[in-house]
Scaffold this motif. Sequence first.
Motif, short mmCIF file in Angstrom:
data_model
loop_
_atom_site.label_atom_id
_atom_site.label_comp_id
_atom_site.label_asym_id
_atom_site.label_seq_id
_atom_site.Cartn_x
_atom_site.Cartn_y
_atom_site.Cartn_z
N SER A 81 34.54 71.19 -19.49
CA SER A 81 34.29 70.41 -20.51
C SER A 81 33.09 69.42 -20.69
CB SER A 81 35.60 68.98 -20.48
OG SER A 81 36.74 69.79 -20.38
N PHE A 82 32.74 69.26 -21.60
CA PHE A 82 31.14 68.64 -21.66
C PHE A 82 31.07 68.02 -22.97
CE2 PHE A 82 30.84 73.05 -23.15
CZ PHE A 82 30.14 72.77 -24.39
N ILE A 192 32.58 83.59 -16.18
CA ILE A 192 32.74 83.42 -17.53
C ILE A 192 32.39 82.29 -18.13
CG2 ILE A 192 33.89 84.04 -19.68
CD1 ILE A 192 35.63 86.43 -18.17
N ALA A 193 33.32 81.45 -17.49
CA ALA A 193 32.81 79.90 -17.74
C ALA A 193 31.51 79.43 -17.59
CB ALA A 193 33.95 79.17 -17.04
N SER A 194 30.97 79.57 -16.41
CA SER A 194 29.48 79.30 -16.18
C SER A 194 28.61 79.76 -17.04
CB SER A 194 29.28 79.52 -14.67
OG SER A 194 30.21 78.98 -13.81
N ARG A 195 28.72 81.29 -17.54
CA ARG A 195 27.87 81.98 -18.36
C ARG A 195 27.88 81.29 -19.75
NH1 ARG A 195 25.51 87.08 -18.26
NH2 ARG A 195 25.52 86.55 -15.92
N LEU A 196 28.98 80.93 -20.24
CA LEU A 196 29.16 80.52 -21.47
C LEU A 196 28.60 78.93 -21.63
CD1 LEU A 196 32.83 81.54 -22.50
CD2 LEU A 196 30.60 82.25 -23.72
N LEU A 197 28.98 78.36 -20.51
CA LEU A 197 28.19 76.91 -20.58
C LEU A 197 26.58 76.91 -20.54
CD1 LEU A 197 28.17 73.82 -20.11
CD2 LEU A 197 28.54 74.32 -17.61
N ALA A 351 8.06 64.73 -25.56
CA ALA A 351 8.02 64.94 -24.14
C ALA A 351 9.54 64.45 -23.46
CB ALA A 351 7.09 63.90 -23.43
N LYS A 352 10.38 63.80 -24.21
CA LYS A 352 11.66 63.21 -23.77
C LYS A 352 12.67 64.55 -24.23
CE LYS A 352 10.61 58.42 -24.51
NZ LYS A 352 10.91 57.28 -25.22
N LYS A 353 13.45 64.49 -23.33
CA LYS A 353 14.81 65.64 -23.55
C LYS A 353 15.66 64.70 -24.68
CE LYS A 353 17.84 68.71 -21.36
NZ LYS A 353 18.35 69.37 -20.10
N GLN A 354 15.72 65.34 -25.88
CA GLN A 354 16.37 64.70 -26.92
C GLN A 354 17.89 64.89 -27.04
OE1 GLN A 354 15.09 62.20 -29.17
NE2 GLN A 354 13.50 62.62 -27.80
N LEU A 355 18.13 66.35 -26.73
CA LEU A 355 19.57 66.87 -26.57
C LEU A 355 19.99 67.47 -25.48
CD1 LEU A 355 20.01 68.60 -30.11
CD2 LEU A 355 20.95 66.63 -29.48
N TYR A 356 20.84 67.04 -24.69
CA TYR A 356 21.20 67.89 -23.54
C TYR A 356 23.06 67.92 -23.45
CZ TYR A 356 22.14 63.19 -21.60
OH TYR A 356 22.34 61.74 -21.63
N ILE A 357 23.22 68.63 -22.41
CA ILE A 357 24.68 68.56 -22.36
C ILE A 357 25.13 67.77 -21.06
CG2 ILE A 357 26.71 70.14 -21.50
CD1 ILE A 357 25.74 72.16 -23.39
N ASP A 358 26.11 66.90 -21.26
CA ASP A 358 26.53 66.08 -20.20
C ASP A 358 27.91 66.72 -19.64
OD1 ASP A 358 26.96 64.32 -18.29
OD2 ASP A 358 27.27 62.43 -19.76
N GLU A 359 28.04 67.29 -18.56
CA GLU A 359 29.41 68.08 -18.20
C GLU A 359 30.39 66.85 -17.59
OE1 GLU A 359 29.08 71.11 -15.23
OE2 GLU A 359 27.21 71.79 -15.94
N VAL A 360 31.65 66.78 -18.11
CA VAL A 360 32.51 66.37 -17.83
C VAL A 360 33.47 66.90 -16.83
CG1 VAL A 360 34.89 65.01 -18.74
CG2 VAL A 360 32.61 65.14 -20.22
#
Length: 403
Positions: A81-82, A192-197, A351-360
């Motif tokens: 989940s993320f 499979i889950a890690s590759r999709l993430l 220079a900043k990371k605007q979008l990113y995935i935060d893993e839950v």
Amino acid sequence: MATDQQERQQDETLVLKTISSSGQLVRIDADEFVAFPQSGQRKASRWIPSKSLSIFVLLPVLVAGIYNFVIATPRYTSEVSFIVRENKANTGVAALIGEGGLTRSDEASYAVVTYLESRDAVKFLDSDGMLSSIFSGASIDFGSRFPSWINGSSFDEFYKHFQHYYDVEYSSTTGIVSLETQGFTPIDAQKIASRLLEGAEKLVNALGDTAKADAIRLARQNVADAQTKLALIQKEITDFRNDSRLLTPDVEMKMNSEIITGLMSELSTADAQLSQLLQGSPDNPRVKELQLRRDALRDQLDQFRARLSGSDNSLTQKMEAYSEIFLRKQIAEKVLVNAFATLGKAELDAAKKQLYIDEVVTPGVSDVSEHMRPLLNVFLTLILTFSAYWTVKTAWELAMDEG
């Protein structure tokens, strides 16, 4: 005699039948009598529940049970989940009302869900043959193996087959994207889950890079447009100066105004002196001199006034045209300054990371296979076959009764 015998034969050919609705007896001619089938024939034409139930219900359930509990390869699940977050800068009105900062991005989340359900995600999973190797193993049962004579061999068939082995959900309330994958070993499910993430993270990074690149490109284009416009206005000012032979019309205007003011002061002094002489000594030789001086001052004053505002080529007309050009130049300069400021901010934000995935929840390894799935498959088989059996049985009996 013959008539009595015929009547007696006719009476003998009549039978009595009880009508259940009225309770009356009616006579039916012998040639109208219909023979009903015997009880043995009636039973032979009816549905045989024991045999039909075994064939249409129990046998499919038995086959489903053997396949799911004996033949089918066990499946293991892995969940992840993320939340897709966006880093917004607190500037302008957003800073005043407290908005901005770290927020979730619903648009990017929907894009991620769409990607995970697409063929591109399956292509990314199998970019190095990982997914194909998982489904083509020798230990995989014939119903789950791919390629196979049941599931096909093309990529589209592989994509449709893989849809049964993972599930993606998005909660608009919490903004959490939940992904559940299945594999034939715990490690396969986790892979499979890690590759999709990983694919989702690449998509989010690409979306962020595209947005930042678009912002920088637009800011640079605005700077270029502002510079071009300012250059055109500057050329227009240069052409105006060459045509009017005025370096700075505003300075020329100021100088002429000062000269006119000085001439008016001198003319006023000459008039006062001349008036005094005419009153005291009209025959004084200086009267003529003062009159000539006064006339000369008036001529000069008229010339400068005419130069200032007496014709279409006057300084006033030129100054009006110059002021309009100069005002446009000032506006263009401000636009250029703002464009440079916007470009600097866009480059700073890039220079900043605007979008990113935060893993839950990170992809985990399950050590227990799904025991409920075989039971569910057998139960569904029982429900479907029994429903079909009951429908066919009812339709058959209705048809036999009407026949």
